[in-house]
Design a protein around this motif. Sequence first.
Motif, PDB file in Angstrom:
ATOM      1  N   ARG A  36       0.788  -1.242   0.000  1.00 58.03           N
ATOM      2  CA  ARG A  36       0.000   0.000   0.000  1.00 58.03           C
ATOM      3  C   ARG A  36       0.815   1.285   0.000  1.00 58.03           C
ATOM      4  O   ARG A  36       0.326   2.326  -0.414  1.00 58.03           O
ATOM      5  N   LYS A  37       2.077   1.250   0.417  1.00 60.93           N
ATOM      6  CA  LYS A  37       2.930   2.452   0.408  1.00 60.93           C
ATOM      7  C   LYS A  37       3.939   2.419  -0.745  1.00 60.93           C
ATOM      8  O   LYS A  37       4.845   3.232  -0.804  1.00 60.93           O
ATOM      9  N   PHE A  38       3.776   1.455  -1.662  1.00 64.05           N
ATOM     10  CA  PHE A  38       4.679   1.361  -2.803  1.00 64.05           C
ATOM     11  C   PHE A  38       4.386   2.478  -3.793  1.00 64.05           C
ATOM     12  O   PHE A  38       3.244   2.903  -3.953  1.00 64.05           O
ATOM     13  N   SER A  39       5.424   2.926  -4.481  1.00 66.08           N
ATOM     14  CA  SER A  39       5.256   3.932  -5.522  1.00 66.08           C
ATOM     15  C   SER A  39       4.503   3.319  -6.700  1.00 66.08           C
ATOM     16  O   SER A  39       4.504   2.097  -6.905  1.00 66.08           O
ATOM     17  N   TYR A  40       3.872   4.170  -7.472  1.00 61.58           N
ATOM     18  CA  TYR A  40       3.162   3.724  -8.667  1.00 61.58           C
ATOM     19  C   TYR A  40       4.129   3.016  -9.609  1.00 61.58           C
ATOM     20  O   TYR A  40       3.812   1.966 -10.184  1.00 61.58           O
ATOM     21  N   GLN A  41       5.328   3.558  -9.741  1.00 62.70           N
ATOM     22  CA  GLN A  41       6.356   2.986 -10.605  1.00 62.70           C
ATOM     23  C   GLN A  41       6.703   1.556 -10.164  1.00 62.70           C
ATOM     24  O   GLN A  41       6.842   0.658 -10.990  1.00 62.70           O
ATOM     25  N   LEU A  42       6.848   1.333  -8.873  1.00 60.87           N
ATOM     26  CA  LEU A  42       7.157   0.000  -8.362  1.00 60.87           C
ATOM     27  C   LEU A  42       5.991  -0.949  -8.595  1.00 60.87           C
ATOM     28  O   LEU A  42       6.190  -2.094  -9.017  1.00 60.87           O
ATOM     29  N   LEU A  43       4.787  -0.493  -8.353  1.00 62.43           N
ATOM     30  CA  LEU A  43       3.614  -1.342  -8.558  1.00 62.43           C
ATOM     31  C   LEU A  43       3.495  -1.800 -10.011  1.00 62.43           C
ATOM     32  O   LEU A  43       3.130  -2.944 -10.278  1.00 62.43           O
ATOM     33  N   LEU A  44       3.830  -0.912 -10.939  1.00 63.03           N
ATOM     34  CA  LEU A  44       3.766  -1.272 -12.355  1.00 63.03           C
ATOM     35  C   LEU A  44       4.756  -2.380 -12.704  1.00 63.03           C
ATOM     36  O   LEU A  44       4.488  -3.202 -13.579  1.00 63.03           O
ATOM     37  N   GLY A  45       5.893  -2.398 -12.024  1.00 68.15           N
ATOM     38  CA  GLY A  45       6.933  -3.368 -12.330  1.00 68.15           C
ATOM     39  C   GLY A  45       6.832  -4.679 -11.579  1.00 68.15           C
ATOM     40  O   GLY A  45       7.598  -5.602 -11.845  1.00 68.15           O
ATOM     41  N   LEU A  46       5.905  -4.792 -10.651  1.00 68.02           N
ATOM     42  CA  LEU A  46       5.793  -6.011  -9.856  1.00 68.02           C
ATOM     43  C   LEU A  46       5.207  -7.150 -10.655  1.00 68.02           C
ATOM     44  O   LEU A  46       4.267  -6.979 -11.425  1.00 68.02           O
ATOM     45  N   ASN A  47       5.745  -8.316 -10.418  1.00 66.95           N
ATOM     46  CA  ASN A  47       5.160  -9.530 -10.949  1.00 66.95           C
ATOM     47  C   ASN A  47       4.313 -10.104  -9.810  1.00 66.95           C
ATOM     48  O   ASN A  47       4.832 -10.734  -8.893  1.00 66.95           O
ATOM     49  N   GLU A  48       3.024  -9.844  -9.861  1.00 67.24           N
ATOM     50  CA  GLU A  48       2.153 -10.218  -8.750  1.00 67.24           C
ATOM     51  C   GLU A  48       2.105 -11.717  -8.514  1.00 67.24           C
ATOM     52  O   GLU A  48       1.950 -12.166  -7.386  1.00 67.24           O
ATOM     53  N   VAL A  49       2.275 -12.509  -9.556  1.00 61.17           N
ATOM     54  CA  VAL A  49       2.282 -13.966  -9.399  1.00 61.17           C
ATOM     55  C   VAL A  49       3.491 -14.387  -8.571  1.00 61.17           C
ATOM     56  O   VAL A  49       3.366 -15.160  -7.623  1.00 61.17           O
ATOM     57  N   GLU A  50       4.676 -13.838  -8.929  1.00 62.66           N
ATOM     58  CA  GLU A  50       5.889 -14.190  -8.186  1.00 62.66           C
ATOM     59  C   GLU A  50       5.832 -13.694  -6.749  1.00 62.66           C
ATOM     60  O   GLU A  50       6.242 -14.392  -5.824  1.00 62.66           O
ATOM     61  N   LEU A  51       5.335 -12.489  -6.550  1.00 65.00           N
ATOM     62  CA  LEU A  51       5.218 -11.952  -5.199  1.00 65.00           C
ATOM     63  C   LEU A  51       4.231 -12.783  -4.380  1.00 65.00           C
ATOM     64  O   LEU A  51       4.471 -13.063  -3.212  1.00 65.00           O
ATOM     65  N   GLY A  52       3.152 -13.203  -5.002  1.00 65.00           N
ATOM     66  CA  GLY A  52       2.184 -14.063  -4.319  1.00 65.00           C
ATOM     67  C   GLY A  52       2.807 -15.382  -3.899  1.00 65.00           C
ATOM     68  O   GLY A  52       2.547 -15.889  -2.806  1.00 65.00           O
ATOM     69  N   LYS A  53       3.639 -15.957  -4.764  1.00 66.13           N
ATOM     70  CA  LYS A  53       4.342 -17.200  -4.418  1.00 66.13           C
ATOM     71  C   LYS A  53       5.266 -16.987  -3.232  1.00 66.13           C
ATOM     72  O   LYS A  53       5.373 -17.842  -2.360  1.00 66.13           O
ATOM     73  N   GLN A  54       5.938 -15.834  -3.217  1.00 59.39           N
ATOM     74  CA  GLN A  54       6.843 -15.537  -2.115  1.00 59.39           C
ATOM     75  C   GLN A  54       6.079 -15.506  -0.799  1.00 59.39           C
ATOM     76  O   GLN A  54       6.519 -16.071   0.190  1.00 59.39           O
ATOM     77  N   PHE A  55       4.945 -14.846  -0.795  1.00 55.45           N
ATOM     78  CA  PHE A  55       4.146 -14.790   0.430  1.00 55.45           C
ATOM     79  C   PHE A  55       3.679 -16.181   0.842  1.00 55.45           C
ATOM     80  O   PHE A  55       3.629 -16.506   2.022  1.00 55.45           O
ATOM     81  N   ALA A  56       3.341 -16.996  -0.118  1.00 55.85           N
ATOM     82  CA  ALA A  56       2.791 -18.321   0.191  1.00 55.85           C
ATOM     83  C   ALA A  56       3.863 -19.318   0.607  1.00 55.85           C
ATOM     84  O   ALA A  56       3.610 -20.178   1.445  1.00 55.85           O
ATOM     85  N   HIS A  57       5.061 -19.211   0.034  1.00 53.42           N
ATOM     86  CA  HIS A  57       6.029 -20.294   0.192  1.00 53.42           C
ATOM     87  C   HIS A  57       7.353 -19.927   0.854  1.00 53.42           C
ATOM     88  O   HIS A  57       8.117 -20.814   1.195  1.00 53.42           O
ATOM     89  N   SER A  58       7.656 -18.668   1.029  1.00 52.12           N
ATOM     90  CA  SER A  58       8.953 -18.288   1.565  1.00 52.12           C
ATOM     91  C   SER A  58       8.952 -18.321   3.086  1.00 52.12           C
ATOM     92  O   SER A  58       8.267 -17.536   3.742  1.00 52.12           O
ATOM     93  N   GLU A  59       9.747 -19.234   3.613  1.00 54.55           N
ATOM     94  CA  GLU A  59       9.863 -19.326   5.067  1.00 54.55           C
ATOM     95  C   GLU A  59      10.480 -18.051   5.643  1.00 54.55           C
ATOM     96  O   GLU A  59      10.079 -17.597   6.707  1.00 54.55           O
ATOM     97  N   LEU A  60      11.403 -17.445   4.909  1.00 52.52           N
ATOM     98  CA  LEU A  60      12.050 -16.227   5.391  1.00 52.52           C
ATOM     99  C   LEU A  60      11.070 -15.061   5.442  1.00 52.52           C
ATOM    100  O   LEU A  60      10.933 -14.394   6.472  1.00 52.52           O
ATOM    101  N   SER A  61      10.362 -14.807   4.350  1.00 57.20           N
ATOM    102  CA  SER A  61       9.505 -13.616   4.294  1.00 57.20           C
ATOM    103  C   SER A  61       8.290 -13.712   5.205  1.00 57.20           C
ATOM    104  O   SER A  61       7.648 -12.708   5.485  1.00 57.20           O
ATOM    105  N   ARG A  62       7.977 -14.876   5.703  1.00 56.16           N
ATOM    106  CA  ARG A  62       6.827 -15.039   6.602  1.00 56.16           C
ATOM    107  C   ARG A  62       7.231 -15.181   8.059  1.00 56.16           C
ATOM    108  O   ARG A  62       6.379 -15.328   8.927  1.00 56.16           O
ATOM    109  N   ASN A  63       8.541 -15.127   8.333  1.00 53.45           N
ATOM    110  CA  ASN A  63       9.031 -15.340   9.705  1.00 53.45           C
ATOM    111  C   ASN A  63      10.153 -14.378  10.064  1.00 53.45           C
ATOM    112  O   ASN A  63      11.193 -14.777  10.577  1.00 53.45           O
ATOM    113  N   LEU A  64       9.940 -13.099   9.819  1.00 55.20           N
ATOM    114  CA  LEU A  64      10.962 -12.101  10.113  1.00 55.20           C
ATOM    115  C   LEU A  64      10.794 -11.549  11.525  1.00 55.20           C
ATOM    116  O   LEU A  64       9.675 -11.329  11.986  1.00 55.20           O
TER     117      LEU A  64
END
Length: 116
Positions: A36-64
């Motif tokens: 929600r605080k990302f710049s418009y430029q960053l949002l345009l460049g995001l691969n939402e599928v890959e980011l979604g996978k990271q949230f679902a499967h990354s042990e690191l990004s879910r346990n900081l």
Amino acid sequence: MNINEQTDEEILEIANPLWDELIQYSNKGQYGKFIRKFSYQLLLGLNEVELGKQFAHSELSRNLVEERDFLGLIRRGEHVTVLYRVRSTKKEGEWLGRMVLGYEKGEVRIFAASIF
């Protein structure tokens, strides 16, 4: 407005709460709040599928660990990179957290964020 015109202390007053929110929403897997605080430029460049996978499967990004150690600022152009040492509740070791801030339409936004 250029964020680099602000003092280190002023930048940290902005950066620390933004970083804390990123960690909180990453741990909870709340993608919509995470970006929600990302710049418009960053949002345009995001691969939402890959980011979604990271949230679902990354042990690191879910346990900081919410506590972070500020390491420094790197100022370049109209952006500042804020560096943090971060840790995980599940993995041993330390990671480098990086968040790039700048102004977009008069508001501070996140132009990049990563943990390596």
